[in-house]
Design a protein around this motif. Sequence first.
Motif, PDB file in Angstrom:
ATOM      1  N   GLU A  56     -47.058 -26.933 -15.397  1.00  0.00           N
ATOM      2  CA  GLU A  56     -45.832 -27.173 -16.181  1.00  0.00           C
ATOM      3  C   GLU A  56     -45.987 -26.680 -17.621  1.00  0.00           C
ATOM      4  N   SER A  57     -47.224 -26.691 -18.124  1.00  0.00           N
ATOM      5  CA  SER A  57     -47.427 -26.311 -19.526  1.00  0.00           C
ATOM      6  C   SER A  57     -47.771 -24.828 -19.701  1.00  0.00           C
ATOM      7  N   HIS A  58     -47.598 -24.036 -18.649  1.00  0.00           N
ATOM      8  CA  HIS A  58     -47.813 -22.590 -18.758  1.00  0.00           C
ATOM      9  C   HIS A  58     -46.621 -21.833 -18.176  1.00  0.00           C
ATOM     10  N   ASP A  59     -46.522 -20.552 -18.537  1.00  0.00           N
ATOM     11  CA  ASP A  59     -45.376 -19.745 -18.104  1.00  0.00           C
ATOM     12  C   ASP A  59     -45.752 -18.740 -17.013  1.00  0.00           C
ATOM     13  N   ALA A  60     -47.015 -18.344 -16.986  1.00  0.00           N
ATOM     14  CA  ALA A  60     -47.483 -17.377 -15.993  1.00  0.00           C
ATOM     15  C   ALA A  60     -48.779 -17.900 -15.390  1.00  0.00           C
ATOM     16  N   VAL A  61     -48.923 -17.724 -14.091  1.00  0.00           N
ATOM     17  CA  VAL A  61     -50.083 -18.253 -13.369  1.00  0.00           C
ATOM     18  C   VAL A  61     -50.772 -17.110 -12.638  1.00  0.00           C
ATOM     19  N   VAL A  62     -52.057 -16.937 -12.917  1.00  0.00           N
ATOM     20  CA  VAL A  62     -52.845 -15.888 -12.258  1.00  0.00           C
ATOM     21  C   VAL A  62     -53.839 -16.556 -11.313  1.00  0.00           C
ATOM     22  N   LEU A  63     -53.822 -16.177 -10.060  1.00  0.00           N
ATOM     23  CA  LEU A  63     -54.864 -16.605  -9.125  1.00  0.00           C
ATOM     24  C   LEU A  63     -55.935 -15.522  -9.154  1.00  0.00           C
ATOM     25  N   GLN A  64     -57.099 -15.850  -9.740  1.00  0.00           N
ATOM     26  CA  GLN A  64     -58.197 -14.871  -9.822  1.00  0.00           C
ATOM     27  C   GLN A  64     -59.293 -15.253  -8.838  1.00  0.00           C
ATOM     28  N   HIS A  65     -59.631 -14.316  -7.939  1.00  0.00           N
ATOM     29  CA  HIS A  65     -60.635 -14.637  -6.911  1.00  0.00           C
ATOM     30  C   HIS A  65     -61.107 -13.361  -6.214  1.00  0.00           C
ATOM     31  N   PRO A  66     -62.273 -13.428  -5.581  1.00  0.00           N
ATOM     32  CA  PRO A  66     -62.661 -12.305  -4.721  1.00  0.00           C
ATOM     33  C   PRO A  66     -61.777 -12.288  -3.480  1.00  0.00           C
ATOM     34  N   PHE A  67     -61.577 -11.108  -2.916  1.00  0.00           N
ATOM     35  CA  PHE A  67     -60.839 -10.978  -1.654  1.00  0.00           C
ATOM     36  C   PHE A  67     -61.778 -11.438  -0.544  1.00  0.00           C
ATOM     37  N   PHE A  68     -61.402 -12.470   0.167  1.00  0.00           N
ATOM     38  CA  PHE A  68     -62.188 -13.000   1.295  1.00  0.00           C
ATOM     39  C   PHE A  68     -61.317 -12.920   2.543  1.00  0.00           C
ATOM     40  N   TRP A  69     -61.752 -12.147   3.507  1.00  0.00           N
ATOM     41  CA  TRP A  69     -60.976 -11.982   4.740  1.00  0.00           C
ATOM     42  C   TRP A  69     -59.496 -11.731   4.431  1.00  0.00           C
ATOM     43  N   TYR A  70     -59.287 -10.755   3.544  1.00  0.00           N
ATOM     44  CA  TYR A  70     -57.936 -10.282   3.213  1.00  0.00           C
ATOM     45  C   TYR A  70     -57.076 -11.366   2.590  1.00  0.00           C
ATOM     46  N   SER A  71     -57.713 -12.343   2.004  1.00  0.00           N
ATOM     47  CA  SER A  71     -56.971 -13.442   1.389  1.00  0.00           C
ATOM     48  C   SER A  71     -57.850 -14.064   0.295  1.00  0.00           C
ATOM     49  N   SER A  72     -57.646 -15.326   0.035  1.00  0.00           N
ATOM     50  CA  SER A  72     -58.383 -16.002  -1.039  1.00  0.00           C
ATOM     51  C   SER A  72     -59.482 -16.879  -0.464  1.00  0.00           C
ATOM     52  N   PRO A  73     -60.456 -17.278  -1.297  1.00  0.00           N
ATOM     53  CA  PRO A  73     -61.375 -18.345  -0.883  1.00  0.00           C
ATOM     54  C   PRO A  73     -60.585 -19.612  -0.538  1.00  0.00           C
ATOM     55  N   ALA A  74     -61.206 -20.468   0.268  1.00  0.00           N
ATOM     56  CA  ALA A  74     -60.490 -21.595   0.870  1.00  0.00           C
ATOM     57  C   ALA A  74     -59.875 -22.553  -0.141  1.00  0.00           C
ATOM     58  N   ILE A  75     -60.524 -22.742  -1.276  1.00  0.00           N
ATOM     59  CA  ILE A  75     -60.006 -23.760  -2.208  1.00  0.00           C
ATOM     60  C   ILE A  75     -58.652 -23.357  -2.789  1.00  0.00           C
ATOM     61  N   VAL A  76     -58.371 -22.061  -2.838  1.00  0.00           N
ATOM     62  CA  VAL A  76     -57.056 -21.627  -3.337  1.00  0.00           C
ATOM     63  C   VAL A  76     -55.968 -22.054  -2.351  1.00  0.00           C
ATOM     64  N   LYS A  77     -56.264 -21.919  -1.068  1.00  0.00           N
ATOM     65  CA  LYS A  77     -55.301 -22.366  -0.047  1.00  0.00           C
ATOM     66  C   LYS A  77     -55.107 -23.881  -0.130  1.00  0.00           C
ATOM     67  N   GLU A  78     -56.196 -24.604  -0.267  1.00  0.00           N
ATOM     68  CA  GLU A  78     -56.113 -26.072  -0.401  1.00  0.00           C
ATOM     69  C   GLU A  78     -55.277 -26.450  -1.632  1.00  0.00           C
ATOM     70  N   TRP A  79     -55.516 -25.732  -2.708  1.00  0.00           N
ATOM     71  CA  TRP A  79     -54.775 -25.975  -3.958  1.00  0.00           C
ATOM     72  C   TRP A  79     -53.277 -25.731  -3.747  1.00  0.00           C
ATOM     73  N   LEU A  80     -52.939 -24.617  -3.116  1.00  0.00           N
ATOM     74  CA  LEU A  80     -51.523 -24.328  -2.847  1.00  0.00           C
ATOM     75  C   LEU A  80     -50.923 -25.404  -1.943  1.00  0.00           C
ATOM     76  N   ASP A  81     -51.662 -25.758  -0.893  1.00  0.00           N
ATOM     77  CA  ASP A  81     -51.147 -26.737   0.079  1.00  0.00           C
ATOM     78  C   ASP A  81     -50.845 -28.077  -0.580  1.00  0.00           C
ATOM     79  N   LEU A  82     -51.704 -28.483  -1.510  1.00  0.00           N
ATOM     80  CA  LEU A  82     -51.563 -29.819  -2.099  1.00  0.00           C
ATOM     81  C   LEU A  82     -50.677 -29.846  -3.337  1.00  0.00           C
ATOM     82  N   VAL A  83     -50.777 -28.800  -4.161  1.00  0.00           N
ATOM     83  CA  VAL A  83     -50.138 -28.852  -5.489  1.00  0.00           C
ATOM     84  C   VAL A  83     -48.654 -28.442  -5.439  1.00  0.00           C
ATOM     85  N   LEU A  84     -48.318 -27.487  -4.590  1.00  0.00           N
ATOM     86  CA  LEU A  84     -46.923 -27.001  -4.557  1.00  0.00           C
ATOM     87  C   LEU A  84     -46.092 -27.890  -3.637  1.00  0.00           C
TER      88      LEU A  84
END
Length: 186
Positions: A56-84
């Motif tokens: 809420e206190s930022h205007d732009a959000v960058v997901l920075q991570h290595p490409f793992f199996w054509y996607s993100s490391p698992a914690i990014v998925k967990e973060w999306l699943d829980l936070v959004l």
Amino acid sequence: MARVLVIFAHPAFERSRVNRALVAAARATEGVTVHDLYEAYPDYLIEVRDEQRLLESHDAVVLQHPFFWYSSPAIVKEWLDLVLTYRWAYGEDGTALRGKVLAQAISAGGPELAYKRGGLNHFSVRELLAPFEQTARLCGMGYAEAFTVHGAHHLDAAALVAESQRYQAWLGALRDGASPLWLPTP
Ligand SMILES: Cc1cc2nc3c(=O)[nH]c(=O)nc-3n(C[C@H](O)[C@H](O)[C@H](O)COP(=O)(O)O)c2cc1C
């Protein structure tokens, strides 16, 4: 000037070369906050309301991570699943992210020419990132052209410096509202 939040994820940071350099560059960029998910949540127990407040206190959000199996490391998925969450990020009254910009900064082992029809990885990086782009769309966000570093295992020290400078310029453009958008802000 947009406030840029880098959500960083690398499960083996002690072995990282590329993301180590990039995250240092991000931390040194004016107007950029870096939040390291594996450092904050080594047990994956994400504090949802803290994360939402950070967004809420930022205007732009960058997901920075290595490409793992054509996607993100698992914690990014967990973060999306829980936070959004419904009624916060999307759905009825779910407008917390509307008008913000999502972007990704990715390091890939594969060379750029592998990411096309006929190449080893068949799809372009943009095609492979479609679930993230559509997540931005559903949340009423824009989605900026990704920052990608290819051939991650073959970069020498000079190349890492060059990529760090390119990343700072890319973050600066995002901060200054000058980034090319793959998906315009609605
Ligand atoms: C589990 C795993 C999956 C990977 N999947 C991909 C992939 O799908 N595409 C790719 O180009 N590189 C892939 N790689 C290579 C990483 O992207 C590469 O090691 C990383 O970007 C290097 O950055 P670093 O120096 O910060 O660790 C994978 C590596 C690991 C460990």
